[in-house]
Design an enzyme around this catalytic site. Structure first.
Site, PDB file in Angstrom:
ATOM      1  N   ASP A   1       0.687   2.504   4.583  1.00 28.92           N
ATOM      2  CA  ASP A   1      -0.582   2.798   5.238  1.00 28.92           C
ATOM      3  C   ASP A   1      -1.095   1.672   6.129  1.00 28.92           C
ATOM      4  OD1 ASP A   1      -0.972   5.383   4.319  1.00 28.92           O
ATOM      5  OD2 ASP A   1      -1.836   4.701   2.423  1.00 28.92           O
TER       6      ASP A   1
ATOM      7  N   HIS B   1      -4.983   5.850  -2.313  1.00 29.18           N
ATOM      8  CA  HIS B   1      -3.712   6.560  -2.072  1.00 29.18           C
ATOM      9  C   HIS B   1      -3.611   6.811  -0.566  1.00 29.18           C
ATOM     10  CE1 HIS B   1      -0.229   8.883  -2.931  1.00 29.18           C
ATOM     11  NE2 HIS B   1      -0.748   9.937  -3.563  1.00 29.18           N
TER      12      HIS B   1
ATOM     13  N   HIS C   1       0.995  -1.914  -4.172  1.00 32.62           N
ATOM     14  CA  HIS C   1       1.590  -0.629  -4.557  1.00 32.62           C
ATOM     15  C   HIS C   1       1.934  -0.692  -6.029  1.00 32.62           C
ATOM     16  CE1 HIS C   1       4.220   2.878  -4.411  1.00 32.62           C
ATOM     17  NE2 HIS C   1       3.606   3.182  -3.283  1.00 32.62           N
TER      18      HIS C   1
END
Ligand code: ACO
Length: 388
Positions: A324, A228, A267
């Protein structure tokens, strides 16, 4: 009553994949087309035009503020930046021992003991506490950054906006316009993302009617993992391991052959390019030709890795860069050390967590899913001296 399938077993959705657990109008993730909206506003338009204070207002209240409303929330977020001495002591004691994400989790949890309204569950008190948390989390992360690098705590400057003050408390000087712009964007892009793992963790804790400090502490705990929020730091670590841009392709190929996941890609919901990653990528394209050696190298590695991953897994597997992947080098450009990436993500996301929690409490229902039991029953209890 649970319906069983033809095989006598219930339908189990591991990781709650494809399961709706609630509804809200806070944000919309369109995973097929790679689009994100906060309260109906595209992430691109907010990134271009807004600031963090306005986004906090938007997420929590549901519409853009008028000028007096914006002034009011800006003042509230500014007035609440001070940390109790006890919290500063905790941060100092833990700095250098635990990861800043662990320190943030502990400090936010400890903050509840300093809040006289902690047990007041009225909507007004929950709103006050939310603004205190969003405000103080930035001071906690900045203080951690100071102590970890052997420097002293700097008190907040209430004349600065949220993002500028964070950078001031971290670095001891007012940020450049470029630093402030990067971080304004990072705070906006990370502020909210529907009921993902950490928001769900927040809601599960809050659904027991535990206080909002407990709920946000749960959110921070869930965000920490590399699957995450922790992926930003892990992706930068990988880029540094690659070292030379020329090694990028061989490194990624061999990692994929070894069935390793490449952090910052993939994702659960986006099966297209994450729109936040697209916005962050714009900075990297600039750094690729910039004057700072490390940044130039990292930008080049990131862009080569992105191209290879898209060629191999993009359209064919729906594995695209997520928010990210490019974040690390961009944070570095703003003077942020890697161990603060995920705590900053958490600070920004506290806006979304609070918005969801306040909304969910309007019609609260305890989360209590089921587990299908696969063990034995009615076994004979054998005293320990007779057990094999
Ligand atoms: N690199 C290589 N392969 C991947 C990646 C990746 N980053 N992500 C998924 N895959 C592959 C898996 O190996 C798996 O392959 P298989 O079917 O051959 O076994 C398949 O895609 C499905 O992956 P899962 O992990 O089962 O899918 P899930 O929907 O649970 O994964 C997740 C989503 C956890 C984000 C995953 O893509 C991942 O681990 N990515 C890396 C970590 C990361 O970047 N996390 C940040 C997400 S964004 C955020 O939280 C802010």
């Amino acid at each position: 009553m649970v319906e069983l399938g033809g095989n006598g077993l219930p339908q189990i959705s591991k990781g709650l994949e494809g399961v709706y657990v609630t509804s809200s109008s806070i944000s919309k993730v369109n995973g097929q087309e790679g689009k994100l909206y906060y309260r109906g506003f595209s992430i691109e338009s907010l990134s271009e035009n807004s600031n963090f204070e306005e986004v906090v207002y938007l997420l929590i209240n549901g519409s853009l503020p008028s000028k007096p409303q914006l002034d009011e929330i800006t003042a509230q977020l500014s007035d609440n930046r001070d940390l109790p001495d006890g919290i500063i002591k905790i941060i100092k004691e833990l700095s250098g021992k635990g990861h800043p994400m662990d320190i943030l989790r502990t400090a936010v949890s400890a903050l509840s003991s300093y809040d006289k309204e902690v047990s007041d569950t009225s909507p007004a008190a929950n709103m006050n506490k939310s603004l205190r948390i969003i405000s103080k989390m930035s001071s906690i992360v900045a203080a951690t950054g100071r102590f970890v690098s052997g420097k002293e705590y700097i008190a907040p400057d209430k004349s600065l906006d949220y993002v500028e003050n964070f950078l001031y408390m971290l670095n001891g000087e007012r940020p450049s316009a470029e630093q402030a712009d990067i971080m304004r964007n990072m705070f906006i892009l990370h502020a909210e993302h529907s009921t993902n793992a950490s928001t769900f963790g927040t809601l599960v804790a809050g659904s027991t009617l535990a206080d909002i400090y407990s709920a946000i502490t749960a959110g921070i705990s869930v965000l920490k993992g590399p699957l995450h929020g922790g992926a930003d730091e892990a992706a930068l670590r990988m880029m540094r391991e690659i070292g030379d841009p020329e090694n990028t392709e061989s490194y990624i190929e061999s990692a994929l052959e070894g069935k390793k996941k490449i952090m910052g890609f993939g994702h659960r919901v986006y099966k297209a390019y994450d729109p936040r990653a697209k916005i962050i990528k714009k900075y990297l394209v600039k750094y690729q030709n910039g004057q700072f050696d490390e940044l130039r190298k990292l930008a080049s590695i990131a862009l080569r890795a992105e191209k290879l991953m898209i060629d191999k897994l993009g359209a064919s597997r729906g594995i695209w860069p997520n928010v990210d992947f490019f974040a690390g080098p961009v944070y570095l450009a703003a003077g942020i050390p890697p161990e603060l990436f995920t705590p900053i993500f958490a600070t920004s996301r506290s806006a979304g967590w609070c918005a969801h929690m306040l909304d969910y409490w309007k019609d609260n229902k305890l989360f209590r899913p089921l587990e299908w039991y696969t063990g034995s029953i009615d076994l004979e209890y054998i005293p320990i001296e007779k057990r094999q």
